[in-house]
Design an enzyme around this catalytic site. Structure first.
Site, PDB file in Angstrom:
ATOM      1  N   LYS A  75       0.823  -1.204   0.000  1.00 20.26           N
ATOM      2  CA  LYS A  75       0.000   0.000   0.000  1.00 20.26           C
ATOM      3  C   LYS A  75       0.870   1.272   0.000  1.00 20.26           C
ATOM      4  O   LYS A  75       2.066   1.218   0.273  1.00 20.26           O
ATOM      5  CB  LYS A  75      -0.943  -0.005   1.212  1.00 20.26           C
ATOM      6  CG  LYS A  75      -1.932  -1.176   1.204  1.00 20.26           C
ATOM      7  CD  LYS A  75      -2.760  -1.229  -0.061  1.00 20.26           C
ATOM      8  CE  LYS A  75      -4.082  -1.970   0.072  1.00 20.26           C
ATOM      9  NZ  LYS A  75      -3.986  -3.438   0.126  1.00 20.26           N
TER      10      LYS A  75
HETATM   11  C1  LIG Z   1      -5.285  -4.252   0.726  1.00 23.33           C
HETATM   12  C2  LIG Z   1      -6.742  -4.094   0.756  1.00 23.33           C
HETATM   13  C3  LIG Z   1      -7.525  -4.474   1.878  1.00 23.33           C
HETATM   14  C4  LIG Z   1      -6.987  -5.285   3.007  1.00 23.33           C
HETATM   15  O1  LIG Z   1      -5.905  -4.808   3.655  1.00 23.33           O
HETATM   16  P1  LIG Z   1      -4.875  -5.763   4.433  1.00 23.33           P
HETATM   17  O2  LIG Z   1      -4.122  -4.810   5.284  1.00 23.33           O
HETATM   18  O3  LIG Z   1      -4.023  -6.446   3.416  1.00 23.33           O
HETATM   19  O4  LIG Z   1      -5.673  -6.718   5.250  1.00 23.33           O
HETATM   20  C5  LIG Z   1      -8.869  -4.171   1.868  1.00 23.33           C
HETATM   21  N1  LIG Z   1      -9.445  -3.569   0.822  1.00 23.33           N
HETATM   22  C6  LIG Z   1      -8.755  -3.239  -0.277  1.00 23.33           C
HETATM   23  C7  LIG Z   1      -9.465  -2.544  -1.404  1.00 23.33           C
HETATM   24  C8  LIG Z   1      -7.393  -3.499  -0.359  1.00 23.33           C
HETATM   25  O5  LIG Z   1      -6.709  -3.180  -1.462  1.00 23.33           O
END
Ligand SMILES: *Cc1c(COP(=O)(O)O)cnc(C)c1O
Length: 402
Positions: free
Chosen positions: A186
Site C-alpha cells: 500500500k
Molecule cells: C489491501 C486491501 C484491503 C486489506 O488490507 P490488508 O491490510 O491487506 O488486510 C482491503 N481492501 C482493499 C481494497 C485493499 O486493497
C-alpha cells in the site's frame, strides 16, 4: 501504491525509539516506556492528517473493515453492499461478521456505480462499502446522498487511496467510518496494519474496546487487570513497532503522492499514443493519489493485443479482468461457495440449505468495462530509462495494434 520504495532513516529512528525502551505493547508499562506511545501518536497524527475526529489502529486493513462493521452492529441476517471490483478482503470482512455481501457494478470510475447501488438496496441492507480503488475516489457525493436517503451507514474502504481527496476533503471522511490498510504494497506501509477513522466518539470508543478484548480502558487502581468490559471483543491490537513505522511513513505520504502524480502524468502521456485509448474517469483529478494509471482500449481483443506487445517490450500492464484477486467472476471460491467450515458456513445454513448463491454473470456492465481495462502501478521512483522503455513499448503497440 508502492510505499516500500521509500523506507529509510526516518523509519529507523522511529523504530529505535521503541527498541530503546523495549516496550512493544501499546498499553501499560508506564515508567519503562518513558512517554513513548507510538501507536497512540500514530492514531492522533493519522486522524489529524485526514481531518477526522478519531482514529483506531488495528492489525490490518481487513480487520479495519471487520471492526467498523462490528461496531456498527452488523451481523447475521444483514446485507452489506459493496462493489464487484475490489480486493477479496472487503467481502471477507462482511462474511466474517455473519452478514452477506451484495455486489454492485462499477462504472468507468472503476468504483461503485451509484444507480446500481440504489437498485440493490433492500430492507436488509445495513451498510454500504464503496471502495476507492486504485488510488482514486468513488462518486462519493452521489453514494452518500443515496445512503442518507435510505438511512444506511457508509464505510469507505480507503485501503488503496490513503491521502486521496474529493474536493479538498480526504477520502475516508465522508462515511461513518473510513478504513485503511498499511500492508506491504500500500501507499504507506507498516508491513501489516490498518486504521479506522470516524468523527463519532462513541463509535471510536467501541472500536477501541472491541479490538482489545472488550477492555474499557478506564483508569483504575488495578491497571489493565482491573478494567471493566461492556461487550465481548477480540484481539486486533497494533504493536509499537508498526506504530513507529506508520509515523514515519505518514510524514512522507504527501511527498509520495506528489512524486506519483508527476510520474503518472509522464506515463499517461506515453499511453496517449495508443489509438482509441480512453482514460479512467477521475471524479476529482486534483484529489487523485496517482498510485495507478488505468486506461481502456476500444475492445477486449484490442486490449489483449496491445498488452501482448507491451509485455514483449518489457512494459506489460495489469489486466484486472484476468486477475483472480480483485474481480467478481474470478472469485471461484465465492462463486462455488468453498469454505473450510464443516457446516458450509457462510455459504450454507446450519440445516444445509444454501444461504447465498453468486452467479458469475451477475455484473455484465462491469465485465464490459473490465475486459477493456489495462493498468500500471505508478512508481514513486521512475527512472528516465524505465520511462523510455514504456514510451518505446507504447509506440510499438500504437503502430502494430492500430
Ligand atoms: C489491501 C486491501 C484491503 C486489506 O488490507 P490488508 O491490510 O491487506 O488486510 C482491503 N481492501 C482493499 C481494497 C485493499 O486493497
Amino acid at each position: 501504491m508502492p510505499g516500500f520504495e521509500v523506507f529509510g532513516e526516518k523509519e529507523k529512528q522511529e523504530i529505535m525509539d521503541v527498541l530503546e525502551t523495549g516496550v512493544l505493547f501499546r498499553y501499560e508499562f508506564g515508567e519503562q516506556r518513558k512517554g513513548v506511545y507510538k501507536v497512540r501518536t500514530f492514531e492522533e497524527n493519522f486522524a489529524r492528517y485526514n481531518g477526522a475526529g478519531y482514529a483506531q489502529a488495528v492489525t490490518s486493513g481487513t480487520v479495519a473493515l471487520k471492526v467498523a462493521l462490528a461496531v456498527l452492529g452488523i451481523g447475521p441476517g444483514d446485507e452489506v453492499i459493496t462493489q464487484g471490483f475490489t480486493f477479496v478482503a472487503t467481502w471477507e470482512a462482511i462474511f466474517d461478521v455473519g452478514a452477506v455481501p451484495v455486489f454492485t457494478e462499477v462504472d468507468t470510475t472503476l468504483n461503485m456505480e451509484p444507480a446500481d447501488l440504489e437498485k440493490k438496496i433492500t430492507d436488509r441492507t445495513k451498510a454500504i462499502i464503496p471502495v476507492h480503488m486504485l488510488g482514486s475516489g468513488a462518486r462519493i457525493d452521489e453514494i452518500m446522498a443515496i445512503a442518507d436517503k435510505h438511512n444506511i451507514p457508509v464505510i469507505e474502504d480507503t485501503a488503496q487511496a490513503a491521502g486521496g481527496k474529493w474536493r479538498g476533503k480526504h477520502l475516508g471522511t465522508f462515511g461513518k467510518c473510513g478504513t485503511f490498510s498499511f500492508d506491504a504494497v500500500k501507499t504507506m506501509t507498516t508491513g501489516e496494519g490498518g486504521m479506522i477513522i470516524t468523527d463519532d466518539e462513541k463509535l471510536w470508543r467501541n472500536m477501541s474496546e472491541y479490538h482489545d478484548h472488550g477492555h474499557d480502558h478506564v483508569p483504575n487502581p488495578g491497571g489493565r487487570g482491573g478494567e471493566g468490559r461492556s461487550f465481548i471483543g477480540f484481539n486486533y491490537r497494533m504493536m509499537e513497532l508498526q506504530g513507529a513505522i506508520g509515523l514515519a511513513q505518514l510524514a512522507r505520504l504527501d511527498d509520495m503522492i506528489a512524486a506519483q502524480k508527476k510520474n503518472k502524468a509522464a506515463m499517461k502521456n506515453s499511453a496517449s499514443r495508443l489509438p482509441g485509448v480512453t482514460f479512467r474517469t477521475l471524479v476529482d483529478e486534483e484529489g487523485d493519489s496517482a498510485t495507478f494509471l488505468a486506461f481502456f482500449l476500444p475492445s477486449r481483443e484490442k486490449a489483449q493485443t496491445v498488452n501482448r506487445i507491451l509485455q514483449e517490450n518489457g512494459a506489460g500492464a495489469i489486466c484486472f479482468a484476468d486477475n483472480t484477486w480483485h474481480y467478481y467472476p474470478k472469485w471461484e471460491h465465492l462463486i462455488t461457495g468453498s469454505t473450510i467450515t464443516a457446516s458450509g458456513w457462510p455459504f450454507k445454513e446450519q440445516d444445509g440449505r444454501r444461504r447465498v448463491l453468486y452467479d458469475p454473470q451477475n455484473l455484465p456492465g462491469s465485465a464490459e468495462i473490465m475486459n477493456r481495462l489495462l493498468v500500471y502501478q505508478v512508481p514513486i521512483k521512475l527512472s528516465d530509462e524505465r520511462l523510455r522503455q514504456i514510451d518505446a513499448a507504447m509506440e510499438k503497440a500504437a503502430n502494430l495494434a492500430g
